[in-house]
Design a protein around this motif. Structure first.
Motif, PDB file in Angstrom:
ATOM      1  N   ASP A 173      41.438  34.738  37.594  1.00  0.00           N
ATOM      2  CA  ASP A 173      42.330  33.327  37.298  1.00  0.00           C
ATOM      3  C   ASP A 173      42.989  33.146  38.482  1.00  0.00           C
ATOM      4  O   ASP A 173      43.791  32.367  39.003  1.00  0.00           O
ATOM      5  CB  ASP A 173      43.002  32.996  36.230  1.00  0.00           C
ATOM      6  CG  ASP A 173      42.386  32.400  34.664  1.00  0.00           C
ATOM      7  OD1 ASP A 173      40.869  32.126  35.336  1.00  0.00           O
ATOM      8  OD2 ASP A 173      42.789  32.500  33.922  1.00  0.00           O
ATOM      9  N   GLY A 174      42.325  33.331  39.755  1.00  0.00           N
ATOM     10  CA  GLY A 174      43.187  33.580  40.806  1.00  0.00           C
ATOM     11  C   GLY A 174      44.174  34.615  41.112  1.00  0.00           C
ATOM     12  O   GLY A 174      45.271  34.738  42.285  1.00  0.00           O
ATOM     13  N   GLU A 175      44.605  35.451  40.144  1.00  0.00           N
ATOM     14  CA  GLU A 175      45.380  36.174  40.755  1.00  0.00           C
ATOM     15  C   GLU A 175      45.032  37.733  40.216  1.00  0.00           C
ATOM     16  O   GLU A 175      44.510  38.894  39.723  1.00  0.00           O
ATOM     17  CB  GLU A 175      46.397  35.921  39.496  1.00  0.00           C
ATOM     18  CG  GLU A 175      47.660  35.054  39.293  1.00  0.00           C
ATOM     19  CD  GLU A 175      48.541  34.715  38.209  1.00  0.00           C
ATOM     20  OE1 GLU A 175      49.412  34.459  38.459  1.00  0.00           O
ATOM     21  OE2 GLU A 175      47.897  34.773  37.236  1.00  0.00           O
ATOM     22  N   TRP A 221      46.332  41.275  39.562  1.00  0.00           N
ATOM     23  CA  TRP A 221      46.964  43.257  39.244  1.00  0.00           C
ATOM     24  C   TRP A 221      46.878  44.220  39.078  1.00  0.00           C
ATOM     25  O   TRP A 221      45.676  44.316  39.648  1.00  0.00           O
ATOM     26  CB  TRP A 221      46.826  42.719  37.328  1.00  0.00           C
ATOM     27  CG  TRP A 221      46.545  41.280  36.717  1.00  0.00           C
ATOM     28  CD1 TRP A 221      46.214  40.263  36.557  1.00  0.00           C
ATOM     29  CD2 TRP A 221      47.740  40.230  35.428  1.00  0.00           C
ATOM     30  NE1 TRP A 221      46.509  38.981  35.730  1.00  0.00           N
ATOM     31  CE2 TRP A 221      47.587  38.935  35.649  1.00  0.00           C
ATOM     32  CE3 TRP A 221      48.911  41.209  35.346  1.00  0.00           C
ATOM     33  CZ2 TRP A 221      48.411  38.483  35.052  1.00  0.00           C
ATOM     34  CZ3 TRP A 221      50.124  40.807  34.573  1.00  0.00           C
ATOM     35  CH2 TRP A 221      49.798  39.906  34.520  1.00  0.00           C
ATOM     36  N   ALA A 251      45.143  26.064  41.633  1.00  0.00           N
ATOM     37  CA  ALA A 251      44.004  26.900  41.412  1.00  0.00           C
ATOM     38  C   ALA A 251      44.862  27.613  40.268  1.00  0.00           C
ATOM     39  O   ALA A 251      44.665  28.154  39.414  1.00  0.00           O
ATOM     40  CB  ALA A 251      44.084  27.382  42.556  1.00  0.00           C
ATOM     41  N   ALA A 252      45.905  28.675  41.258  1.00  0.00           N
ATOM     42  CA  ALA A 252      46.312  29.725  40.069  1.00  0.00           C
ATOM     43  C   ALA A 252      47.549  29.117  39.711  1.00  0.00           C
ATOM     44  O   ALA A 252      47.841  27.834  39.614  1.00  0.00           O
ATOM     45  CB  ALA A 252      47.417  30.739  41.554  1.00  0.00           C
ATOM     46  N   GLY A 253      47.478  29.828  38.553  1.00  0.00           N
ATOM     47  CA  GLY A 253      48.156  29.547  37.162  1.00  0.00           C
ATOM     48  C   GLY A 253      49.797  29.740  37.675  1.00  0.00           C
ATOM     49  O   GLY A 253      50.276  30.263  38.288  1.00  0.00           O
TER      50      GLY A 253
END
Lengths: 483, 358
Positions: free
Chosen positions: A77-79, A81, B284-286
């Protein structure tokens, strides 16, 4: 000797290292360090523990799976980790913290989430209380004779002003002053049967009713007094030599402790509050279960036990005209979990009918004519479509939505907070030149709009409206007293 | 369909330059947008308004650098009043009447003055003559009106200026009628004692030096007191977390405490994070919200442990208040004692019912 000491010290140190949770403990999993959100995980956690981790910290199960598969960098989701293996079975999962992300968050959702997180229950819907009895330590502290409820607060002779505040006056701190009557303070209120919570305000300070042992958490750390205005008296004639008589029923989950009846000159009695509806009950006389000899309505349950039945509130007569050749017609609806067998209708000269007591509310129902489900042909109100189309009835409707304009519209839908903003369910019906939809709504605030042939409009005759998250407006409706 | 608009309205008039943020939402992007425009206000026309912004939850922010305030009349011959506060959720409500419209005002010290709910005061705007109107496209409108009379308890105010904003989301969340918010500008000519645990607000008449006038009651004896900083109507206090002194705003309208996410290592190491939610949306990003407990919060000589807090970015709030803020102390904090606020003597004091002495 020296090595033993070192060994013992090492054991001690290892034992006291706090950061490595063995079992999943939500207090010991997540921290913030240097702008990073860091989770310390045990790679031996069970599926259940991983699920708990995922639920409490809103971590995608895909992310957790990948960590447990040994991936070191995971983008989701675009992140991004990062996973870092620690000693033993431990690992650290981290990413940059994102509390200031540039986007709009629904404040309402957020605060509701915080409510949930901090175990904050919010206020209870009182109209949902099915059954209740009072518990006053002073006999005249509360006396109810429908519709007058008399509250009496003994003492407080030096107070200069006392108010009563509760669910009956929307917790008003100013509207309902009590009167000083020499020995204490008194007020008569017009109340319908039901459950109410309240407090007194003595010279500005809130107190619970000292004579009332029935209390419940008011949601802000302090208790409120609870009172029931009765609408039913259980009576059992005779049995004068009995030591103990109680009544129990489905309103008490058939608990044998029940509610004790008091001895009178000619038998036993107990007054209670019961919400509108149909109930099964029995008396227990010195341990023996009996049906109510004073009540001819006795029905067998599925286990073959016979129980007395009573209806509280007004009965509604469901009718189906015609179908006189049918063998069996059953009423099924949201009021009885759509049981296809329970409510068998009686044959009448014109067709079929059944009297049934249900609490005020909105219900969906159908008739089952010799096994075939059908909507009520005499009721113009229905919700849903196709196979899921059901007849709709608002019992003791306390509000009618009306739209006098658009007489030529093909379809008008009522959509609002009361039906999850459904865009198809509540079809308004044209009667007397205007579109109407009767409904039962518990006390509170509602927002709504009409959808006229696909176009959303405000209620043209209601002046109250507020802006919604789409930058348009919703009409606002307050329902004052639903009891 | 709750509304989550927050509106920034920048106003200049002869006495003051105010930044008003009403009707909170969490749209940090809008805040950034607004901040980007801030410099241009040094030369502005009488009225400029900007789209709404995002701040943190539970705050109904209304900020003013001015020390303007209103003094009430007491309708009875008394020097003090005790006002029972209604508790709905974690809000404190005062029953009031504004130009004939009866309902509840949220006692919100995070707001500057009086903010009225547009649902009930839209008409008043038209009839009363609009002082300002900030139309921000589809985002929202903040207007100012003159209120003839505001009454609550035994107090009466005449000819007040109020903002009108959409407060529908508070009603929708808590199910009660909210006619507005009331902040310190209406109370700063009085000594204010907030006893959240007993749900009582006590107001005392004071003289120009801030001493109680013939109230007959004993003065408030604090266990801890601080000088109130600044000359605004917002109450800032110092508290320590993990041994580091931080700047907090006391906000009775904040339904949750909040602390900045970007504080130093030592501070953050004392905060236990127990919940996280990733708020998904169209972007987009949470954006994430963190929730936990402060294990080492100290105010004065009192350690109040286990206070629940949201951990978030408070840059927007600091910008809006014009002073750096590390955290918000809301209803969770108020439960820990009795607060006394006296803007005229410049003193904030507190007696504790929770926590351990250090």
């Amino acid at each position: 000797m020296k090595t033993t000491v070192i060994f013992v010290i090492m054991l001690f140190v290892l034992h006291t290292l706090p950061a490595f949770p063995q079992k999943f403990n939500p207090d010991n999993v997540c921290r913030i360090d240097d702008g990073k959100l860091i989770f310390t995980l045990n790679l031996k956690w069970t599926a259940k523990e991983k699920k708990e981790l995922s639920d409490l910290f809103d971590l995608d199960s895909i992310l957790i799976d990948q960590v447990y598969k040994g991936k070191t960098t995971i983008t989701l989701d675009g992140e991004t980790w990062q996973v870092r293996k620690l000693q033993g079975n431990m690992a650290e999962l981290s990413k940059a913290i994102h509390t200031g992300a540039a986007k709009r968050i629904n404040l309402n959702d957020l605060l509701l989430m915080v409510d949930k997180w901090s175990n904050f229950a919010g206020s209870e819907n009182e109209s949902a209380a099915i059954f209740g009895v009072n518990n006053f330590t002073v006999a005249n502290a509360f006396v109810y004779s429908n519709p007058i409820a008399r509250f009496y607060l003994p003492g407080f002779k030096s107070a200069s002003k006392i108010y009563i505040s509760g669910t009956f006056n929307k917790w008003s701190t100013t509207q309902t002053p009590m009167k000083f009557v020499g020995t204490g303070w008194m007020i008569d209120l017009n109340l319908l049967p039901g459950k109410y919570t309240y407090k007194f305000i003595v010279d500005g300070r809130w107190i619970t009713d000292p004579s009332n042992k029935l209390r419940e958490d008011g949601g802000s750390g302090s208790d409120n007094s609870v009172v029931f205005c009765y609408n039913h008296e259980f009576k059992l004639k005779g049995f004068k030599t009995a030591d103990k008589v109680v009544v129990t029923g489905n309103f008490l989950n058939w608990k044998p402790k029940g509610i004790a009846l008091a001895k009178t000159a000619d038998g036993w009695t107990a007054s209670v509050y019961l919400r509108d509806g149909t109930y099964a009950y029995k008396f227990i006389v010195d341990g023996s279960w009996i049906t109510d000899p004073g009540n001819p309505v006795v029905k067998n349950d599925t286990y073959g036990n016979s129980n007395s039945f009573l209806g509280i509130g007004e009965a509604y007569t469901f009718k189906l005209d015609g179908y006189t050749n049918a063998q069996k017609v059953v009423l099924a609806g949201s009021f009885n979990n759509w049981s296809p067998t329970e409510l068998v209708m009686d044959k009448s000269s014109k067709g079929w009918q059944l009297q049934y007591v249900i609490a005020p509310g909105n219900y969906e129902y159908k008739f089952i004519v010799d096994g075939r489900w059908m909507i009520d042909p005499a009721n113009p109100f229905s919700v849903g479509a196709g196979d899921t189309q059901n007849s709709f009835i608002a019992l003791k409707a306390n509000h009618i939505f009306e739209l006098a304009e658009y007489p030529d519209a093909k379809q008008v839908i009522l959509s609002g907070s009361f039906n999850g903003w459904s865009t198809k369910d509540y079809r308004m019906v044209k009667q007397g030149g205007k579109w109407i939809f009767p409904i039962y709504l518990p006390q509170g605030k509602y927002t709504y709009k009409f959808i006229v042939d696909g176009k959303w409009i405000l209620d043209p005759v209601n002046k109250l409206y507020e802006q919604n998250e789409y930058g348009t407006y919703n009409t606002v409706l307050w329902i004052e007293n639903s009891k | 369909m709750p509304c989550n608009m927050r509106i920034v309205n920048l106003v200049q008039n002869s006495q003051m330059m105010a930044v008003r943020l009403s009707n909170r939402i969490l749209s940090f992007i809008a805040l950034l947008f607004c901040m980007a425009f801030l410099p241009s206000f040094t030369t502005f026309s009488p009225l400029l308004s900007f789209p709404s912004v995002a701040l943190y939850p539970g705050m109904n922010l209304y900020i003013s650098s001015a020390s303007n305030y209103y003094t009430p009349e007491f309708s009875q011959k008394t020097d003090s009043v005790i006002i029972p506060l209604k508790r709905v959720g974690r809000l404190f409500l005062i029953e009031a009447k504004v130009d004939g419209e009866a309902g509840n005002l949220v006692f919100d010290t995070g707001a500057n003055g009086l903010v009225l709910n547009s649902t009930y005061f839209r008409e008043h705007v038209k009839s009363g003559g609009v002082v300002s109107s900030g139309i921000t496209g589809s985002v929202g409108i903040v207007e100012q009106i003159t209120v003839g009379q505001l009454e609550f308890a035994e107090l009466r105010y005449s000819n007040l200026t109020a903002d009108v904003a959409n407060l529908g989301h508070i009603e929708n969340r808590r199910g009660v009628k909210i006619i507005g918010l009331i902040g310190f500008s209406l109370l700063r000519s009085l000594e204010v004692v907030i006893d959240a645990r007993r749900s009582v607000l006590k107001l005392y008449k004071i003289d120009k030096a801030g001493r109680r006038v013939n109230s007959g009651s004993k003065s408030f004896v604090p266990e801890f007191s601080q000088k109130i900083e600044g000359n605004g109507n917002i109450l800032f206090v110092k508290g320590a977390v993990g041994g580091k002194l931080l700047n907090f705003c006391i906000d009775t309208g904040a339904e949750t405490n909040a602390i900045s996410a970007d504080l130093n290592k030592k501070v953050m190491s004392t905060i236990v994070i127990t919940r996280r939610a990733s708020l998904k949306g169209a972007g987009a990003a949470g954006s994430e919200v963190l929730f936990g407990r402060m294990s080492d919060f100290v105010i004065g000589s009192r350690k109040i442990s286990e206070m629940e807090t949201v951990i978030t970015n408070l840059d927007g709030l600091s910008e809006a208040y014009g002073t750096h803020i590390d955290g918000l102390l809301g209803s969770g904090f108020l439960e820990s004692g009795v607060l006394c606020v006296n803007f005229l003597s410049g003193q904030f004091g507190m007696r504790f019912t929770k926590g351990e002495k250090q």
